[in-house]
Design a protein around this motif. Structure first.
Motif, PDB file in Angstrom:
ATOM      1  N   GLN A  90       8.260   5.773  -9.022  1.00  0.00           N
ATOM      2  CA  GLN A  90       6.951   5.452  -9.583  1.00  0.00           C
ATOM      3  C   GLN A  90       7.088   4.441 -10.732  1.00  0.00           C
ATOM      4  O   GLN A  90       6.259   3.553 -10.883  1.00  0.00           O
ATOM      5  N   ASP A 139      -3.318   3.723  -2.538  1.00  0.00           N
ATOM      6  CA  ASP A 139      -3.352   2.789  -3.674  1.00  0.00           C
ATOM      7  C   ASP A 139      -2.659   1.489  -3.291  1.00  0.00           C
ATOM      8  O   ASP A 139      -1.600   1.499  -2.657  1.00  0.00           O
ATOM      9  N   GLU A 140      -3.258   0.364  -3.670  1.00  0.00           N
ATOM     10  CA  GLU A 140      -2.592  -0.930  -3.524  1.00  0.00           C
ATOM     11  C   GLU A 140      -1.904  -1.211  -4.845  1.00  0.00           C
ATOM     12  O   GLU A 140      -2.508  -1.082  -5.907  1.00  0.00           O
ATOM     13  N   VAL A 141      -0.620  -1.589  -4.769  1.00  0.00           N
ATOM     14  CA  VAL A 141       0.180  -1.726  -5.977  1.00  0.00           C
ATOM     15  C   VAL A 141       0.967  -3.034  -6.006  1.00  0.00           C
ATOM     16  O   VAL A 141       1.202  -3.657  -4.972  1.00  0.00           O
ATOM     17  N   GLU A 171      -6.995  -2.723  -8.421  1.00  0.00           N
ATOM     18  CA  GLU A 171      -8.314  -2.093  -8.247  1.00  0.00           C
ATOM     19  C   GLU A 171      -9.262  -3.101  -7.649  1.00  0.00           C
ATOM     20  O   GLU A 171      -9.293  -4.265  -8.074  1.00  0.00           O
ATOM     21  N   ILE A 192      -1.514  -0.989 -10.470  1.00  0.00           N
ATOM     22  CA  ILE A 192      -2.375  -0.632  -9.351  1.00  0.00           C
ATOM     23  C   ILE A 192      -3.445  -1.718  -9.246  1.00  0.00           C
ATOM     24  O   ILE A 192      -4.039  -2.116 -10.245  1.00  0.00           O
ATOM     25  N   LEU A 196       0.283   7.879  -9.019  1.00  0.00           N
ATOM     26  CA  LEU A 196      -0.063   7.152  -7.802  1.00  0.00           C
ATOM     27  C   LEU A 196      -0.482   8.123  -6.705  1.00  0.00           C
ATOM     28  O   LEU A 196      -0.085   9.280  -6.694  1.00  0.00           O
ATOM     29  N   LYS A 197      -1.297   7.625  -5.772  1.00  0.00           N
ATOM     30  CA  LYS A 197      -1.722   8.445  -4.637  1.00  0.00           C
ATOM     31  C   LYS A 197      -1.731   7.593  -3.373  1.00  0.00           C
ATOM     32  O   LYS A 197      -1.692   6.361  -3.444  1.00  0.00           O
ATOM     33  N   GLU A 198      -1.754   8.242  -2.233  1.00  0.00           N
ATOM     34  CA  GLU A 198      -1.774   7.531  -0.962  1.00  0.00           C
ATOM     35  C   GLU A 198      -2.984   6.601  -0.904  1.00  0.00           C
ATOM     36  O   GLU A 198      -4.072   6.956  -1.333  1.00  0.00           O
ATOM     37  N   THR A 248       0.837  -1.192   0.000  1.00  0.00           N
ATOM     38  CA  THR A 248       0.000   0.000   0.000  1.00  0.00           C
ATOM     39  C   THR A 248       0.876   1.247   0.000  1.00  0.00           C
ATOM     40  O   THR A 248       1.826   1.332   0.764  1.00  0.00           O
TER      41      THR A 248
END
Length: 90
Positions: free
Chosen positions: A81, A57-59, A89, A87, A53-55, A38
């Motif tokens: 990045q 996000d599961e990657v 979803e 990512i 990407l943003k805080e 995360t």
């Protein structure tokens, strides 16, 4: 969070390693490094590459991606990045 990544870097908290598969408990020495986590903090991006990407996000990321850090007793990965593969979803 007191860590703020610079440029196109992200701070990832890796998912916990699998403790057991089926009924077999896996010892610490045999656990595989998780390949997902995360995002906990992101940088501003660069003039050539916007931050996608943003805080939260599961990657997914590569097996040898990032630099391991320990902060306040928790383990994190700092990576670019571009090291993030996808990512997740939900």
């Amino acid at each position: 969070m007191n860590i703020k990544p610079l440029a196109d870097r992200v701070l990832v908290m890796p998912a916990p390693a699998e403790e057991k598969i089926g009924g077999i408990i896996i010892p610490d020495t045999a656990k595989e490094k998780p390949l997902h986590g995360t995002i906990k903090a992101v940088g501003q991006g660069t003039k050539d590459e916007a931050m996608i990407l943003k805080e939260g996000d599961e990657v997914l990321y590569g097996k040898y991606s990032g630099t391991e850090l320990e902060f306040e007793g928790e383990k994190f990965l700092m990576m670019r990045q571009s090291d993030v593969l996808a990512i997740i979803e939900k």
